[in-house]
Design an enzyme around this catalytic site. Structure first.
Site, PDB file in Angstrom:
ATOM      1  N   HIS A   1     -41.195  39.764 -36.944  1.00  0.00           N
ATOM      2  CA  HIS A   1     -40.311  39.324 -36.070  1.00  0.00           C
ATOM      3  C   HIS A   1     -39.148  38.503 -36.756  1.00  0.00           C
ATOM      4  O   HIS A   1     -39.495  37.866 -37.642  1.00  0.00           O
ATOM      5  CB  HIS A   1     -40.820  38.631 -35.056  1.00  0.00           C
ATOM      6  CG  HIS A   1     -41.748  37.419 -35.353  1.00  0.00           C
ATOM      7  ND1 HIS A   1     -43.180  37.616 -35.735  1.00  0.00           N
ATOM      8  CD2 HIS A   1     -41.570  36.187 -35.462  1.00  0.00           C
ATOM      9  CE1 HIS A   1     -43.568  36.381 -36.227  1.00  0.00           C
ATOM     10  NE2 HIS A   1     -42.617  35.416 -35.857  1.00  0.00           N
TER      11      HIS A   1
ATOM     12  N   SER B   1     -47.344  32.549 -37.391  1.00  0.00           N
ATOM     13  CA  SER B   1     -48.095  32.717 -36.484  1.00  0.00           C
ATOM     14  C   SER B   1     -48.585  33.678 -35.575  1.00  0.00           C
ATOM     15  O   SER B   1     -49.751  33.848 -34.967  1.00  0.00           O
ATOM     16  CB  SER B   1     -47.871  31.453 -35.365  1.00  0.00           C
ATOM     17  OG  SER B   1     -46.919  31.817 -34.659  1.00  0.00           O
TER      18      SER B   1
END
Length: 116
Positions: free
Chosen positions: A99, A94
């Site tokens: 990450h 998202s």
């Protein structure tokens, strides 16, 4: 820059920082899926794991070392933890900034995030 994780890395948006290294930043996820849910990001913007280049090895190594240190800090090293990179919309990526999720503190089933 418009990227929320770049803004967290620069300190313009606050986050619950767990670990800060020269190349990476680790902070607690705002919507945790387990007792420990920490995101490890590179301080340099990379959109996702599919954009990693051969010269990015130092960044990836630092992210993995940070993830291990987070797991040790949160007491997960012995019991185990999960590391997850999401790539693309279908994987639930998202935020378009690389990450690594460090997830643990509870037994986890398969498939990932399946309801127990």
């Amino acid at each position: 820059m418009d990227c929320i994780f770049c803004r967290i890395a620069s300190g313009t948006i606050p986050a619950e920082v767990v670990l800060d290294s020269p190349l990476s930043l680790a902070f607690r996820d705002l919507s945790p899926v387990a007792p420990t849910h920490v995101l490890v990001i590179p301080k340099r913007h990379i959109a996702h794991a599919g954009e990693i280049q051969p010269g990015d090895g130092d960044i990836l190594a630092d992210m993995l070392i940070c993830a291990r240190r987070v797991a040790e800090f949160d007491g997960l090293a012995e019991s185990g933890y999960r590391l997850v990179f999401n790539v693309g919309d279908d994987a639930g990526n998202s935020v378009p900034h690389l990450h690594l999720h460090v997830i643990g503190g509870t037994p986890m089933g398969w498939p990932p995030f399946a309801q127990q």
